[in-house]
Design a protein around this motif. Structure first.
Motif, short mmCIF file in Angstrom:
data_model
loop_
_atom_site.label_atom_id
_atom_site.label_comp_id
_atom_site.label_asym_id
_atom_site.label_seq_id
_atom_site.Cartn_x
_atom_site.Cartn_y
_atom_site.Cartn_z
N ILE A 1 105.80 59.18 -21.94
CA ILE A 1 106.84 58.16 -22.00
C ILE A 1 107.59 58.12 -20.66
O ILE A 1 108.00 59.17 -20.15
CB ILE A 1 107.83 58.46 -23.14
N SER B 1 112.74 55.29 -20.35
CA SER B 1 112.71 54.94 -21.78
C SER B 1 113.06 56.11 -22.69
O SER B 1 113.20 55.94 -23.90
CB SER B 1 111.33 54.41 -22.17
N TRP C 1 106.01 55.58 -28.43
CA TRP C 1 105.60 54.45 -27.61
C TRP C 1 106.28 53.16 -28.08
O TRP C 1 106.75 52.36 -27.27
CB TRP C 1 104.08 54.28 -27.68
N GLN C 2 106.34 52.97 -29.39
CA GLN C 2 106.95 51.77 -29.95
C GLN C 2 108.44 51.70 -29.61
O GLN C 2 108.97 50.62 -29.30
CB GLN C 2 106.76 51.76 -31.48
N ALA D 1 109.77 53.06 -26.99
CA ALA D 1 109.85 52.84 -25.54
C ALA D 1 109.47 51.42 -25.16
O ALA D 1 109.85 50.93 -24.09
CB ALA D 1 108.95 53.83 -24.82
N ASN D 2 108.72 50.75 -26.05
CA ASN D 2 108.25 49.38 -25.78
C ASN D 2 108.61 48.48 -26.95
O ASN D 2 107.75 48.08 -27.75
CB ASN D 2 106.74 49.38 -25.56
N GLY E 1 106.50 45.54 -27.60
CA GLY E 1 105.06 45.76 -27.65
C GLY E 1 104.43 45.29 -28.95
O GLY E 1 105.08 45.24 -30.00
N THR E 2 103.10 44.97 -28.88
CA THR E 2 102.37 44.52 -30.05
C THR E 2 101.51 45.65 -30.59
O THR E 2 101.30 46.68 -29.93
CB THR E 2 101.48 43.33 -29.70
N GLU F 1 98.53 46.26 -28.24
CA GLU F 1 98.92 47.01 -27.05
C GLU F 1 99.12 48.49 -27.38
O GLU F 1 98.76 49.38 -26.60
CB GLU F 1 100.20 46.42 -26.47
N CYS F 2 99.68 48.73 -28.56
CA CYS F 2 99.92 50.11 -28.99
C CYS F 2 98.60 50.85 -29.19
O CYS F 2 98.44 52.00 -28.75
CB CYS F 2 100.74 50.12 -30.28
N TRP G 1 96.95 51.55 -25.85
CA TRP G 1 97.59 52.70 -25.20
C TRP G 1 97.08 54.01 -25.81
O TRP G 1 96.81 54.97 -25.10
CB TRP G 1 99.11 52.60 -25.37
#
Length: 563
Positions: free
Chosen positions: A430, A434, A536-537, A539-540, A543-544, A547-548, A551
């Motif tokens: 991360i 974020s 991740w979610q 931090a973003n 995001g979709t 994309e997740c 990653w």
């Protein structure tokens, strides 16, 4: 004169501003200083406005008309008297929907049956009929019948007189009594008055109920020790009403309440549910700190908030005073913050969380050797409150240490060396920019709707678990600083879009994770990736799911190559 200026400064402080009667209090203490007694507790200037007669609402008139119609229908000689708190509150000009009716010649269940039959004869139907049996072992000596008229619950009991054996405080003989005998069996003089429905008049049969109400005194009709041993719960009721109305506890009452006989009786005779209910009413009331202060003053703290005696516990020095200090600071801060930030339930549990904060780290072992927080014991055993209350407060206490490490960054909205203890590998991939949102998001997902409660307690403990000295927490300028910290962190959390983060669903399911990892069943790996993907979610936030997942694939491939 310097004393007067110091006194004025004190009463203008946040600690005193929460009391709506601060001007009266200032004048009382100023008067005592002029007389050479700055510690005077009596309130000679306190005069409570008491109405000359009781004004009935339209609904109350309908209810009383129906009851009198029943008396006439059956040609009864029954006198119907509204007892206790309803009379007190109506004389104070307050609305009250807690109507208890005392009958002079029959049991409540008998009269309720007659009301039910009368209503049936007029084509009406009685609602919510119930009979609550007596329980002398728990100092509940009367059977109570209950029904609902015009959407108001009404309790019916008989007037009583009691006789006790020499060695018992449980009545060995209880008969129908006169209204005067019943009045003297009441808990407090201000609760001993009747409103006679038959004559539409107030009856102050002990001769001092109205006077004590007008002068703001908490006094028992009989000798206080006798009254408290009859029903030890009356000690807590005296405390609650004294705090609620800012009335003065009678000195003899205080000596009796603090006696070992009364303390032992309170612990032995009264169910923990009844004690918990009284404490809840205090904490939810308009003067919770004053109520707990009375409990401390009367040396009842460890009787009320009892601990498991079979275990040796190391408590902080003067723990009861420290508990009161934290609750006082929390209450003061709540007044500064205002009522919009927290709901009534959040406010209630924030006061409990502050009250029990000094022994948040203390545990004991159950029969299976498992360590249990003392806070859990107090909620579930001492007060018999809901398990969810204990879980929430324990969760708030657990969140405080982590939130304390985040406050400097949330308050100033800058990045820095964040404390990542307990996060495992979730933050490895991360970006540093974020991490604050991720750490805060994980924390809020744990405490959910009570994150403002956790923030409030953290602000009290900021900048360290002890913070400044306990007394300093109550100073006006110190509380103002803590209010600013609370609001700055609250605004930062809102700006980060985390207010309801626990309601946000994961973008990736466990099945998706198993497909990428080529697993046939779940396990530790799936749980680990669920946490990493949630990080991740967080931090973003834009995001979709695709994309997740991408990653995750890339990160998983990098891990495989490194192995």
């Amino acid at each position: 004169m310097s004393q007067c200026w110091m006194l004025l400064e004190f009463f203008l402080s946040a600690k005193s501003r929460r009391n709506s009667c601060w001007i009266r209090n200032f004048l009382i203490v100023l008067n005592s200083i002029q007389k050479g007694n700055p510690m005077l507790e009596a309130s000679p200037l306190l005069v409570v406005r008491v109405k000359q007669k009781i004004d009935l609402t339209e609904k109350e008139e309908k209810i009383f008309d129906r009851l009198l119609a029943t008396v006439r229908y059956y040609d009864l000689s029954t006198q119907l008297r509204v007892a206790g708190g309803w009379v007190r509150d109506k004389l104070l000009g307050k609305e009250c929907y807690d109507i208890d009716i005392a009958l002079d010649d029959m049991f409540g269940s008998t009269f309720v049956d007659k009301v039910t039959q009368y209503l049936a004869s007029t084509g009406e139907e009685a609602q919510g009929l119930a009979v609550i049996p007596s329980n002398p072992d728990q100092s509940k000596h009367l059977e109570t019948a209950r029904m609902r008229l015009y959407d108001i619950w009404i309790d019916f009991v008989n007037l009583r007189s009691e006789k006790y054996s020499e060695n018992s405080r449980i009545p060995n003989q209880m008969d129908f009594g006169t209204a005067e005998e019943d009045a003297y069996r009441r808990d407090l003089t201000i609760n001993s008055m009747f409103y006679n429905i038959n004559t539409s008049s107030v009856e102050d049969l002990i001769g001092r109920g109205i006077d004590d109400l007008r002068s703001g005194k908490i006094v028992t009709p009989l000798a206080p020790k006798e009254t408290f041993l009859d029903d030890p719960l009356r000690v807590l009721r005296a405390v609650r009403f004294g705090a609620r109305f800012s009335f003065t506890l009678d000195e003899e009452l205080k000596r009796a309440a603090a006696s070992n006989d009364v303390k032992d009786a309170l612990a032995a005779k009264i169910s923990r549910e009844r004690i918990g209910t009284e404490v809840d009413l205090m904490v939810s009331g308009n003067e919770p700190v004053k109520a707990i202060a009375y409990i401390c003053e009367l040396q009842l703290f460890w009787v009320v908030f009892s601990l498991p005696h079979e275990h040796e516990l190391t408590l902080p020095q003067e723990c009861d005073r420290l508990c009161l200090t934290y609750m006082d600071a929390a209450w003061s801060l709540l007044q500064l913050i205002g009522s919009l930030s927290l709901t009534d339930e959040q406010r209630r549990l924030s006061l409990y969380a502050a009250l029990f904060f000094p022994f948040r780290t203390i545990t004991y072992e159950d029969n299976k050797g498992k360590k249990i927080p003392i806070v859990n014991y107090v909620f579930r055993n001492s007060l018999k409150r809901k398990a969810s209350n204990a879980e929430t407060v324990i969760g708030v206490h657990s969140a405080v240490a982590r939130l304390l490490s985040l406050i400097p960054f949330l308050e100033s909205n800058v990045d820095g060396e964040l404390n990542e203890d307990g996060m495992g590998s979730e933050l490895v991939d991360i970006p540093a920019s974020s991490k604050l949102r991720v750490l805060t998001g994980f924390l809020l997902r744990e405490v959910k709707d009570f994150w403002r409660v956790a923030l409030l307690i953290s602000v009290l403990a900021y900048p360290s678990p002890i913070g400044c000295s306990e007394d300093a927490m109550l100073k006006h300028n110190e509380l103002d600083k803590r209010k600013e910290v609370f609001q700055a962190v609250e605004n930062a959390i809102l700006k980060l879009g985390l207010e309801k983060i626990w309601e946000v669903k994961p973008l990736v399911t466990g099945k998706d994770i198993m497909n990428i990892l080529q697993l046939k069943c779940g396990g530790p790996s799936v749980k680990e990736w669920q946490q990493k993907l949630l990080a991740w979610q967080l931090a973003n936030p834009a995001g979709t799911a695709d994309e997740c997942l991408e990653w995750m694939r890339q990160t998983h491939l990098k891990r495989i190559k490194m192995e």
